[in-house]
Design an enzyme around this catalytic site. Structure first.
Site, PDB file in Angstrom:
ATOM      1  N   CYS A 206      -1.855  -1.000  10.199  1.00  0.00           N
ATOM      2  CA  CYS A 206      -2.188  -1.566  11.503  1.00  0.00           C
ATOM      3  C   CYS A 206      -2.663  -3.013  11.373  1.00  0.00           C
ATOM      4  CB  CYS A 206      -3.288  -0.765  12.163  1.00  0.00           C
ATOM      5  SG  CYS A 206      -2.838   0.940  12.434  1.00  0.00           S
TER       6      CYS A 206
ATOM      7  N   ARG B  83       2.840  -6.430   7.082  1.00  0.00           N
ATOM      8  CA  ARG B  83       2.001  -5.306   6.679  1.00  0.00           C
ATOM      9  C   ARG B  83       2.678  -3.962   6.884  1.00  0.00           C
ATOM     10  NH1 ARG B  83      -3.694  -6.960   7.059  1.00  0.00           N
ATOM     11  NH2 ARG B  83      -4.315  -4.906   7.729  1.00  0.00           N
TER      12      ARG B  83
ATOM     13  N   TRP C  44       0.579   1.417  12.661  1.00  0.00           N
ATOM     14  CA  TRP C  44       1.228   2.213  11.618  1.00  0.00           C
ATOM     15  C   TRP C  44       0.720   3.629  11.832  1.00  0.00           C
ATOM     16  CZ3 TRP C  44      -0.377   4.899   7.137  1.00  0.00           C
ATOM     17  CH2 TRP C  44       0.639   5.168   6.205  1.00  0.00           C
TER      18      TRP C  44
ATOM     19  N   ASN D 125      -7.897  -0.232  13.615  1.00  0.00           N
ATOM     20  CA  ASN D 125      -7.238  -0.068  12.322  1.00  0.00           C
ATOM     21  C   ASN D 125      -8.110   0.879  11.509  1.00  0.00           C
ATOM     22  OD1 ASN D 125      -6.037  -0.320   9.839  1.00  0.00           O
ATOM     23  ND2 ASN D 125      -6.731  -2.413   9.465  1.00  0.00           N
ATOM     24  N   GLY D 126      -7.498   1.848  10.842  1.00  0.00           N
ATOM     25  CA  GLY D 126      -8.279   2.777  10.031  1.00  0.00           C
ATOM     26  C   GLY D 126      -8.143   4.193  10.567  1.00  0.00           C
TER      27      GLY D 126
ATOM     28  N   GLU E 243       7.779   2.212 -12.474  1.00  0.00           N
ATOM     29  CA  GLU E 243       7.865   1.143 -11.469  1.00  0.00           C
ATOM     30  C   GLU E 243       9.314   0.994 -10.970  1.00  0.00           C
ATOM     31  OE1 GLU E 243       6.192  -0.547  -9.543  1.00  0.00           O
ATOM     32  OE2 GLU E 243       7.309  -2.362  -9.118  1.00  0.00           O
TER      33      GLU E 243
ATOM     34  N   LYS F  14      10.370   1.425  -7.075  1.00  0.00           N
ATOM     35  CA  LYS F  14      11.072   0.382  -6.337  1.00  0.00           C
ATOM     36  C   LYS F  14      12.304   0.957  -5.664  1.00  0.00           C
ATOM     37  CE  LYS F  14       8.923  -1.943  -6.151  1.00  0.00           C
ATOM     38  NZ  LYS F  14       7.574  -2.396  -6.345  1.00  0.00           N
TER      39      LYS F  14
ATOM     40  N   GLU G 259      11.304   3.418  -2.729  1.00  0.00           N
ATOM     41  CA  GLU G 259      10.664   2.892  -1.517  1.00  0.00           C
ATOM     42  C   GLU G 259      11.597   2.023  -0.689  1.00  0.00           C
ATOM     43  OE1 GLU G 259       7.197   0.348  -1.868  1.00  0.00           O
ATOM     44  OE2 GLU G 259       7.939  -0.474  -3.734  1.00  0.00           O
TER      45      GLU G 259
ATOM     46  N   HIS H 284      11.117  19.088 -21.501  1.00  0.00           N
ATOM     47  CA  HIS H 284      10.066  20.005 -21.044  1.00  0.00           C
ATOM     48  C   HIS H 284      10.206  20.324 -19.562  1.00  0.00           C
ATOM     49  CE1 HIS H 284       8.093  19.863 -24.909  1.00  0.00           C
ATOM     50  NE2 HIS H 284       8.217  18.547 -24.888  1.00  0.00           N
TER      51      HIS H 284
ATOM     52  N   LYS I  57       2.490  -2.919   3.719  1.00  0.00           N
ATOM     53  CA  LYS I  57       2.169  -3.860   2.643  1.00  0.00           C
ATOM     54  C   LYS I  57       0.702  -3.765   2.246  1.00  0.00           C
ATOM     55  CE  LYS I  57       3.141  -7.341  -0.045  1.00  0.00           C
ATOM     56  NZ  LYS I  57       3.905  -6.942  -1.251  1.00  0.00           N
TER      57      LYS I  57
HETATM   58  O1  M6R Z   1      -2.018  -4.591  -2.505  1.00  0.00           O
HETATM   59  P1  M6R Z   1      -2.070  -3.575  -3.601  1.00  0.00           P
HETATM   60  O2  M6R Z   1      -1.592  -4.092  -4.890  1.00  0.00           O
HETATM   61  O3  M6R Z   1      -3.434  -2.937  -3.713  1.00  0.00           O
HETATM   62  O4  M6R Z   1      -1.081  -2.447  -3.129  1.00  0.00           O
HETATM   63  C1  M6R Z   1      -0.932  -1.270  -3.844  1.00  0.00           C
HETATM   64  C2  M6R Z   1       0.263  -0.475  -3.389  1.00  0.00           C
HETATM   65  O5  M6R Z   1       0.131  -0.126  -2.045  1.00  0.00           O
HETATM   66  C3  M6R Z   1       1.560  -1.261  -3.572  1.00  0.00           C
HETATM   67  O6  M6R Z   1       1.738  -1.670  -4.883  1.00  0.00           O
HETATM   68  C4  M6R Z   1       2.750  -0.385  -3.148  1.00  0.00           C
HETATM   69  O7  M6R Z   1       2.911   0.671  -4.042  1.00  0.00           O
HETATM   70  C5  M6R Z   1       4.005  -1.240  -3.044  1.00  0.00           C
HETATM   71  N1  M6R Z   1       4.726  -0.879  -1.878  1.00  0.00           N
HETATM   72  C6  M6R Z   1       4.890  -1.091  -4.205  1.00  0.00           C
HETATM   73  O8  M6R Z   1       6.052  -1.847  -4.098  1.00  0.00           O
END
Ligand code: M6R
Length: 611
Positions: A2, A27, A76, A101-102, A484, A488, A491, A507, A606
């Site tokens: 948000c 965001r 959001w 927000n929250g 990672e 990527k 997401e 395993h 974000k």
């Molecule tokens: O701003 P931050 O580094 O704390 O964010 C952490 C995660 O939310 C962030 O890395 C998220 O996993 C990304 N979408 C990855 O690409």
């Protein structure tokens, strides 16, 4: 996540609010809304849409709204679907407009109480409950501020609020408790926003509210009350313009631009931090040397990509400095009674500096026996940077795309410097530091060479188009790189991907492997290569499709069932950084072919400011 923008001025504010929302778009959100108030009529004009800010702009052009005060929001969804009825601002009884927000954790009982008292709520959200409670307070004779204070005292959870009241036109009340909120100072105008970026076109002077603060503002006045309700003065900070362009240039997406920004981001990160042969300690910031002298253990905490950076650092620090290092997901750490070794440094990692779980982990660490808290972050004004005892500023530049790319690789560069500084204190040979520093001097070039794989990987991506799953394998320090790579891909392409240590395959996950399962291996030519090759044989024997990222033709048979992609050879300490690049390109091209929303993938944000 948000985004909140608010303004009270002597001029019309809808343009300022929309500009703010556009600046907060990065965001991530799924609905948007705006409510303005004219001092003369006192009532609110509101427009909300399910969808993007551009849809709100279209709606506003068809039905312009006027007002010298107003609140706007990108939502959001947490409680209730992303539909117009659930979008903010919420208006209770025509009297209270609210953006939030929250999350309000006790909203179920509060909602029941409101419904039992005969109130009808319009939305399914936890947010509207707050607006209704404030309205109820006013109905019972409280002032606007009094009603907000009484309501806030009853709320559990983490939140930031912006409120307006029809009987107090031109006044905005802002509340910060657990979620970021800044007050922007103009000439005869005041603003609020979730982050400074939203207000950069109207001011560079900000007050960062403290936890529990309530700010009451009109165009010409500002008063701040602390958690106990006492009036307080908070310093304002001038946030200088970093002069950075946040446009896409000639790239199609921010993500593509940010992947290609990496050589420059790495150069900036290293500037002033390495000499010809060594790491320059002062380059990392004040007090860092003193802290590392005393560090005999380290806990690194982060979320998502930042957590994977922590995981890479764990391998580096234990290998080079030989001190115990744990890497932990912040949402786990914050609820765990972790054992704290003497001389432990708590190190949080965060691009945004606003991840709610990482902030909570830091606050927990402050209550525990940690020797010191430190943050590596990319936003100098962020909560994590401000609340940590020491901070190392990343220099990735503004990262707009929801998927982290340059923040990961530059975070790794900073972590490698930290690992080497710790190692230096534990007898790590100077010549080995020299070799790594020498390699760091040409890391930008290696990354540039890795980016030349772009065309090759674009073609390769077509082979992932019709498949629904992928397995990413790595060993040692390249296992978190595989994690990672999988994150990527999932997401941004919405394709299911799992990262696994290659040795774990037999395993369990081997059961998934067949001719429809692409298996991506991160396999640099190092001491674990033979082991990885054995693991990959297990995949081949089951007919799996293998894509091997390696450096130098490391003895992989160029057979039909193995695609070998050669990545530039670098010093082994730097290979996690260089091997990340083709995996980012792979995710980008698969997502582009699949036609997903690259920069704002569905459902994610974000800056994750809720738990
Ligand atoms: O701003 P931050 O580094 O704390 O964010 C952490 C995660 O939310 C962030 O890395 C998220 O996993 C990304 N979408 C990855 O690409």
């Amino acid at each position: 996540m948000c985004g909140i923008v608010g303004a009270t001025a002597k001029r019309q504010v809808s343009g300022i609010l929309i500009e703010g929302l556009l600046r907060l778009e990065y965001r991530g959100y799924d609905s948007a809304g705006i409510a303005t108030q004219e001092i003369s009529t006192k009532s609110f004009n509101r427009i909300r849409v399910s969808g993007k800010v551009r849809d709100l702009v279209v709606a506003l052009s068809e039905q312009p709204i006027r007002g010298t005060g107003g609140l706007a929001h990108t939502r959001w969804a947490t409680h209730g679907a992303p539909i117009e009825r659930n979008a903010h601002p919420h208006i209770a009884n025509g009297r209270i407009a609210l953006v939030h927000n929250g999350t309000i954790e006790n909203f179920v009982s509060l909602r029941k109480e409101l419904e039992d008292s005969g109130r009808q709520l319009d939305s399914q959200t936890d947010s509207e409950v707050v607006a209704q409670l404030v309205d109820l307070g006013i109905e019972s004779g409280s002032t606007f501020l009094g009603a907000v204070q009484q309501t806030v005292a009853r709320l559990e959870g983490a939140f930031a609020l912006g409120l307006m009241c029809s009987t107090d036109p031109g006044t905005i009340i802002a509340v910060r408790k657990g979620c970021p909120l800044v007050v922007g100072l103009g000439t005869d105008e005041h603003f609020i926003a979730s982050d400074v970026l939203a207000l950069r076109s109207v001011t560079n002077q900000f007050i960062f509210l403290d936890e529990g603060d309530i700010a009451v503002m009109s165009s010409g006045s500002l008063q701040i009350f602390d958690e106990q309700g006492q009036p307080v003065e908070r310093d304002s900070i001038r946030v200088s313009d970093q002069g950075e362009s946040v446009d896409k240039g000639s790239y199609r997406h921010y993500l593509e631009k940010e992947i290609h920004d990496q050589p420059q981001a790495i150069r900036s990160t290293l500037e002033g931090r390495i000499t010809e042969q060594h790491i320059s300690e002062p380059g990392l910031g004040r007090c860092v040397s003193e802290i590392f002298d005393k560090t005999s253990a380290i806990s690194i905490v982060g979320c998502g990509t930042s957590y994977y950076a922590a995981y890479v650092a764990k391998y580096w620090i234990e290998d080079m400095a030989q001190i115990p290092c744990s890497a932990e997901i912040a949402s786990e750490f914050r609820y765990r009674n972790a054992a704290v070794l003497d001389g432990s440094l708590f190190l949080s990692l965060s691009q945004s500096g606003e991840s709610a779980d990482t902030i909570a982990a830091l606050r927990l660490a402050e209550q525990r026996n940690y020797m010191h808290t430190m943050n590596i972050g990319n936003v100098p004004t962020s909560t994590l940077m401000r609340e940590s005892a020491t901070a190392i500023a990343m220099r990735a530049g503004v990262e707009v795309s929801v998927a982290s790319t340059k923040s990961f690789t530059t975070m790794l560069v900073d972590l490698l410097l930290v690992a080497l500084l710790l190692a230096r204190r534990r007898g790590f040979p100077r010549e080995r530091e020299h070799e790594i520093v020498k390699a760091l001097h040409i890391l930008d070039e290696a990354v540039e060479c890795a980016l030349l794989l772009d065309d090759r990987i674009r073609q390769l991506a077509e082979e992932f188009l019709l498949t629904q799953h992928a397995l990413f394998l790595g060993r040692g320090v390249h296992y978190p790189v595989a994690l990672e790579g999988a994150l990527k891909l999932k997401e941004i392409s919405y394709m299911h991907a799992e990262g696994y240590p290659a040795g774990e395959l037999k395993h369990g996950p081997l059961a998934l492997v067949d001719a429809d399962m692409p298996v991506v291996a991160v396999a640099p030519n190092n001491e674990l290569l033979r082991k990885v090759q054995l693991n990959l044989q297990e995949v081949r024997a089951r007919g799996g499709r293998l894509y091997v990222f390696t450096d130098e033709a490391a003895d992989f048979d160029h057979q039909n069932d193995v695609v070998v992609i050669e990545v530039p050879k670098v010093h082994p300490a730097l290979s996690p950084i260089v091997f990340t690049i083709p995996l980012q390109l792979l995710a980008y091209h698969v997502a582009t072919l699949r036609g997903t929303d690259i920069d704002q993938p569905r459902n994610i944000a974000k800056s994750v400011t809720v738990e």
